[in-house]
Write a protein that holds these residues in place. Structure first.
Motif, short mmCIF file in Angstrom:
data_model
loop_
_atom_site.label_atom_id
_atom_site.label_comp_id
_atom_site.label_asym_id
_atom_site.label_seq_id
_atom_site.Cartn_x
_atom_site.Cartn_y
_atom_site.Cartn_z
N GLU A 1 0.81 -1.21 0.00
CA GLU A 1 0.00 0.00 0.00
C GLU A 1 0.85 1.26 0.00
O GLU A 1 0.48 2.27 -0.61
CB GLU A 1 -0.93 0.00 1.23
CG GLU A 1 -1.98 1.10 1.21
CD GLU A 1 -2.86 1.06 -0.04
OE1 GLU A 1 -3.22 2.15 -0.52
OE2 GLU A 1 -3.18 -0.05 -0.51
N ALA A 2 2.01 1.21 0.67
CA ALA A 2 2.89 2.39 0.71
C ALA A 2 3.39 2.73 -0.69
O ALA A 2 3.45 3.90 -1.08
CB ALA A 2 4.07 2.12 1.64
N LEU A 3 3.74 1.70 -1.47
CA LEU A 3 4.23 1.91 -2.82
C LEU A 3 3.09 2.40 -3.73
O LEU A 3 3.29 3.26 -4.59
CB LEU A 3 4.81 0.61 -3.37
CG LEU A 3 5.63 0.71 -4.66
CD1 LEU A 3 6.78 1.68 -4.52
CD2 LEU A 3 6.16 -0.67 -5.06
N HIS A 4 1.91 1.86 -3.51
CA HIS A 4 0.74 2.28 -4.28
C HIS A 4 0.43 3.76 -4.02
O HIS A 4 0.12 4.53 -4.94
CB HIS A 4 -0.46 1.41 -3.92
CG HIS A 4 -1.64 1.58 -4.82
ND1 HIS A 4 -2.73 2.36 -4.48
CD2 HIS A 4 -1.90 1.11 -6.07
CE1 HIS A 4 -3.61 2.35 -5.48
NE2 HIS A 4 -3.13 1.59 -6.46
N THR A 5 0.52 4.16 -2.76
CA THR A 5 0.28 5.56 -2.38
C THR A 5 1.32 6.48 -3.01
O THR A 5 1.01 7.58 -3.46
CB THR A 5 0.30 5.71 -0.85
OG1 THR A 5 -0.71 4.87 -0.28
CG2 THR A 5 0.03 7.16 -0.43
N TYR A 6 2.58 6.00 -3.04
CA TYR A 6 3.66 6.79 -3.64
C TYR A 6 3.40 6.97 -5.14
O TYR A 6 3.63 8.05 -5.70
CB TYR A 6 4.99 6.09 -3.42
CG TYR A 6 6.21 6.94 -3.76
CD1 TYR A 6 6.50 8.09 -3.04
CD2 TYR A 6 7.06 6.58 -4.80
CE1 TYR A 6 7.61 8.87 -3.35
CE2 TYR A 6 8.17 7.34 -5.12
CZ TYR A 6 8.44 8.49 -4.38
OH TYR A 6 9.54 9.25 -4.69
N GLY A 7 2.90 5.91 -5.77
CA GLY A 7 2.56 5.99 -7.20
C GLY A 7 1.46 7.01 -7.45
O GLY A 7 1.53 7.79 -8.41
N LYS A 8 0.45 7.03 -6.59
CA LYS A 8 -0.64 8.00 -6.74
C LYS A 8 -0.12 9.43 -6.58
O LYS A 8 -0.59 10.36 -7.26
CB LYS A 8 -1.74 7.73 -5.71
CG LYS A 8 -2.62 6.55 -6.05
CD LYS A 8 -3.80 6.46 -5.08
CE LYS A 8 -4.76 5.37 -5.50
NZ LYS A 8 -5.94 5.29 -4.59
N LYS A 9 0.84 9.60 -5.70
CA LYS A 9 1.43 10.93 -5.50
C LYS A 9 2.15 11.40 -6.77
O LYS A 9 2.05 12.56 -7.17
CB LYS A 9 2.41 10.89 -4.32
CG LYS A 9 3.05 12.23 -4.01
CD LYS A 9 4.03 12.11 -2.84
CE LYS A 9 4.71 13.46 -2.56
NZ LYS A 9 5.69 13.35 -1.45
N ILE A 10 2.87 10.47 -7.41
CA ILE A 10 3.58 10.80 -8.65
C ILE A 10 2.59 11.20 -9.74
O ILE A 10 2.75 12.23 -10.42
CB ILE A 10 4.43 9.59 -9.12
CG1 ILE A 10 5.55 9.32 -8.13
CG2 ILE A 10 4.99 9.85 -10.53
CD1 ILE A 10 6.35 8.06 -8.43
N VAL A 11 1.52 10.39 -9.91
CA VAL A 11 0.51 10.66 -10.93
C VAL A 11 -0.16 12.01 -10.69
O VAL A 11 -0.36 12.80 -11.61
CB VAL A 11 -0.54 9.52 -10.95
CG1 VAL A 11 -1.75 9.91 -11.78
CG2 VAL A 11 0.09 8.24 -11.49
N ALA A 12 -0.50 12.29 -9.42
CA ALA A 12 -1.17 13.55 -9.09
C ALA A 12 -0.26 14.75 -9.31
O ALA A 12 -0.69 15.79 -9.82
CB ALA A 12 -1.65 13.51 -7.64
#
Length: 422
Positions: free
Chosen positions: A114-125
């Protein structure tokens, strides 16, 4: 873990950034000379507009459905790509740009699950907020699996722009629903061959043994096979260089009939080949210059020019390539020529790395001086824009301009064309 960031419908998205009214409207971008469709928004795809469709064939369809049509604006697209990559570089110490709208980043050390998924969402945003370009991110153990994840991220809105394959269960499920023809590295011919042997999905492919894959698709296919199983073995930097590079254009209206016009075009094509050679750190030993009349105008006389030049020392120098291309064209030009040339181009081939050049004892060119001059010109052009300094014979392009009736402004690179807010 490796992340693949892919800009969604990149050319169309670039146009939408500066025209927000088009965000939910169908948009298409045309190729050089407004010939064919080379980019489509999702709304345009839903209308059944296929990639590569000639513009004249669907003009009525586009007008009826109020589709926004744009000519290619590569200056704008290149600068928007640069902005995306600069933002992306803040999120990982290792970034490899794969194409104008794709890049791989190393995500080791940025958490799991989940931490990596959240980091990915931050990059996309961050990229979406910073550039206005919507992006999708696929995260997996290998580059090929990251490509698979990215495809799922684009296809299903539930992923919210980020698809993560971080377990064996997710990998198997993803491959079982993934068409073998869509796998990175599997071309159309290979897909047909694999379909003949009953392989329809990426999962079917991974169930074959290595010797069978090597026999069918050679060592390149084995790399893809391993990557789909979670074994990382593809390095973008190690992919083979192009064996030849071609830059060519079709000319607007009836074509070009004057030698000076065709010379100017050919010189620019040679300069473009020079830039591409330098980008992949290579040189060429041979160059072919060609020009020909329209194959579809039976009412006009036809003619073709094709001349090959061999260099005593492999080169990527812009001046040397442009001068040789012009000389080759002049040597084939007929006096009193009245032909209308519809297309011309330059092909550089017999390519070798610029670090392994066989010199010539009787070479008449001062290579050290040539290299210093080229380095100075490249530095000026990097700072001030492509073709700020160029060979005189390249001209200004007005005599052989491409047809671009629907081109937008260069909003981000030309001070005269920036948006004015009222």
């Amino acid at each position: 873990m490796i992340g693949l960031i892919d800009c969604n419908n990149f050319y169309c998205s670039c146009e939408r950034v500066f025209n927000p009214n088009l965000r939910n409207s169908p948009v298409v971008v045309l190729s050089n000379n407004d010939g064919c469709v080379i980019a489509r928004s999702n709304e345009a795809k839903a209308l059944g507009i296929a990639m590569g469709t000639p513009f004249y064939q669907i003009r009525n369809l586009l007008e009826t459905n109020k589709v926004a049509v744009f000519s290619s604006n590569y200056t704008l697209y290149g600068d928007m790509s640069r902005r995306v990559m600069m933002l992306l570089s803040d999120f990982s110490p290792e970034l490899t740009q794969y194409s104008i709208d794709e890049a791989f980043i190393d995500l080791n050390g940025f958490g799991n699950g989940e931490a990596l998924h959240t980091y990915g969402k931050k990059i996309v945003a961050t990229i979406g907020r910073g550039t206005g370009i919507p992006v999708t991110m696929g995260i997996a153990q290998t580059k090929t699996l990251a490509k698979v994840a990215s495809k799922y991220g684009k296809k299903y809105k539930g992923y919210e722009g980020v698809c993560l394959i971080d377990s064996e269960e997710k990998r198997i499920k993803a491959l079982q629903g993934f068409d073998i023809a869509d796998v990175w590295g599997i071309g159309r011919k290979h897909a047909e061959k694999l379909n003949y042997h009953g392989i329809r999905t990426a999962w079917d492919f991974t169930q074959k043994n290595e010797s069978w894959v090597r026999k069918m698709l050679t060592v390149t296919g084995v790399r893809t096979w391993k990557e789909l199983q979670g074994i990382s073995c593809i390095d973008i930097e190690e992919l083979p260089q192009k064996k030849s590079i071609c830059t060519s254009r079709s000319f607007a209206d009836q074509g070009l009939s004057e030698l000076t016009q065709v010379e100017e075009a050919v010189a620019n094509f040679a300069a473009s080949c020079s830039r591409k050679l330098k980008e992949q750190k290579s040189c060429c030993s041979s160059m072919t210059v060609f020009a020909y009349t329209s194959r579809f105008r039976m009412d006009l006389p036809s003619h073709a020019i094709n001349r090959t030049v061999t260099f005593p020392v492999p080169t990527n120098d812009q001046q040397e390539l442009a001068a040789s291309a012009v000389r080759a064209l002049r040597s084939e030009w007929r006096k009193g020529n009245t032909y209308l040339y519809k297309k011309a181009g330059v092909i550089v081939w017999d390519i070798c790395p610029d670090s392994a050049i066989q010199t010539n004892l009787f070479d008449t060119i001062d290579r050290e001086k040539q290299a210093r001059l080229a380095a100075a010109i490249d530095a000026i052009n990097r700072k001030n824009g492509y073709n700020t300094v160029k060979v005189a014979v390249q001209g200004n392009g007005k005599s052989w301009h491409l047809k671009c009736e629907h081109i937008t402004r260069q909003y981000t690179t030309n001070l005269k064309e920036i948006i004015q807010v009222k």
